[in-house]
Design a protein around this motif. Structure first.
Motif, mmCIF file in Angstrom:
data_model
loop_
_atom_site.group_PDB
_atom_site.id
_atom_site.type_symbol
_atom_site.label_atom_id
_atom_site.label_comp_id
_atom_site.label_asym_id
_atom_site.label_seq_id
_atom_site.Cartn_x
_atom_site.Cartn_y
_atom_site.Cartn_z
ATOM 1 N N VAL A 104 6.149 3.560 -5.081
ATOM 2 C CA VAL A 104 5.802 2.404 -5.907
ATOM 3 C C VAL A 104 6.435 1.148 -5.312
ATOM 4 O O VAL A 104 5.789 0.095 -5.204
ATOM 5 N N HIS A 105 7.699 1.262 -4.925
ATOM 6 C CA HIS A 105 8.391 0.109 -4.342
ATOM 7 C C HIS A 105 7.678 -0.363 -3.074
ATOM 8 O O HIS A 105 7.490 -1.572 -2.872
ATOM 9 N N GLU B 160 11.370 4.088 -14.664
ATOM 10 C CA GLU B 160 9.977 4.542 -14.624
ATOM 11 C C GLU B 160 9.283 4.247 -15.944
ATOM 12 O O GLU B 160 8.100 3.870 -15.972
ATOM 13 N N LEU C 255 9.121 6.726 -7.111
ATOM 14 C CA LEU C 255 9.567 5.342 -7.212
ATOM 15 C C LEU C 255 9.615 4.667 -5.844
ATOM 16 O O LEU C 255 9.269 3.481 -5.714
ATOM 17 N N THR D 186 15.106 2.233 -5.439
ATOM 18 C CA THR D 186 16.069 3.302 -5.720
ATOM 19 C C THR D 186 17.386 3.099 -4.986
ATOM 20 O O THR D 186 18.360 3.802 -5.270
ATOM 21 N N ILE E 60 8.330 0.551 -15.989
ATOM 22 C CA ILE E 60 7.184 0.345 -15.092
ATOM 23 C C ILE E 60 5.907 0.810 -15.767
ATOM 24 O O ILE E 60 4.867 0.133 -15.716
ATOM 25 N N SER F 5 11.755 -0.344 -9.070
ATOM 26 C CA SER F 5 11.447 0.819 -8.229
ATOM 27 C C SER F 5 12.334 0.905 -6.994
ATOM 28 O O SER F 5 12.175 1.826 -6.180
#
Length: 295
Positions: free
Chosen positions: A131-132, A71, A128, A52, A74, A50
């Motif tokens: 999520v990170h 994605e 993302l 980017t 994940i 995640s």
């Protein structure tokens, strides 16, 4: 830039605000009673995927393909454990693979393919990034913190968690992505082609979410996109037809218009406030319907 969609939810907020407190808790990993814990290696893998900042390819389509592949992986990890943080990811993965990417790979699909690549990438990047943040111990943006908090709340059903993700993705992140992509009115056709693909995969999204998370996604999905059930919250005949009309044209038009306006520094603060109001009032509507129907 209020439309029928926003006005309907604003009216709902007046009736529900007294009994519903906004979800502001920071996201926490789901309890074992909600879904099995991921292994440290899986947590590390999601954190890595995640990030980017490592999506560095200058080719817009190649960069988008990489983000979509990440994605997808994940989502696989989430689904292997029925981790409720994946309730939205499963639908997103379905949309990317069944609708969005086939369009993106066809140079004839868009008037401006480079614009379409930028728009889809920035929209996915925003998810993302949050999520990170979630997997590296930070605090996601409020609209995604709400999603992760619901995933950790075992009293919230998987369907309720999922629809919070769609609300964050479409109401908040999409207009911001429209702005970031440098959209102009002439880009409207390409924009509408991309967002229309979400509704076209609705049956696949709900089936996958139901199968993976033992969810009853259909009612809240139809409520979000087509207005079914809003009469149950506001009263018979009050709002279903207006929301149906808004869902067809008005909501997506408003999202695009908001994205255009966000590019104007003098308008951006007011537009951001309106976007936040739309998201929060929609969340209140979902809470009311979930309580009425046990969704």
């Amino acid at each position: 830039m209020h439309n029928v969609f926003a006005v309907s939810f604003a009216a709902l907020s007046l009736t529900s605000a007294a009994i519903l407190a906004p979800a502001t808790a920071a996201a926490q990993p789901p309890s074992p009673s909600c879904s099995p814990a991921l292994s440290p290696a899986e947590n590390d893998e999601i954190a890595r995927l995640s990030d980017t900042g490592t999506l560095a390819d200058d080719n817009a389509l190649v960069r988008l393909e990489d983000a979509v592949a990440r994605e997808h992986r994940i989502t696989e990890i989430y689904e292997q454990h029925a981790d409720r943080r994946g309730t939205f990811a499963s639908g997103l993965d379905t949309v990317e693979h069944e609708a969005v990417m086939p369009l993106q790979r066809d140079p004839q699909s868009f008037d401006d393919p480079e614009y379409a690549h930028r728009l889809s990438f920035d929209l996915l990047r925003r998810y993302l990034d949050n999520v990170h943040t979630e997997f590296t111990g930070g605090t996601p943006e409020p609209h995604w913190a709400n999603y992760f908090a619901l995933a950790a709340d075992c009293t919230a059903t998987p369907a309720r968690v999922a629809v919070a993700g769609y609300n964050a993705h479409l109401v908040v992140d999409l207009p911001r992505a429209v702005a970031e992509a440098g959209s102009q009115p002439s880009d409207a056709a390409d924009y509408f082609k991309i967002v229309a693909s979400i509704a076209e995969t609705g049956d696949q999204i709900t089936e996958r979410t139901d199968r993976t998370y033992s969810a009853n996604m259909g009612p809240l999905w139809r409520f979000y996109f087509f207005g079914e059930g809003l009469d149950r919250v506001l009263g018979k005949g009050v709002a279903t037809k207006p929301l149906l009309v808004a869902a067809d044209v008005g909501a997506n038009t408003t999202i695009f218009a908001n994205g255009l306006a966000l590019q104007n520094p003098s308008l951006a603060p007011a537009i951001e406030a309106e976007i936040d109001l739309q998201r929060r009032t929609a969340e209140q509507a979902f809470d009311v319907l979930a309580r009425l129907d046990g969704l």
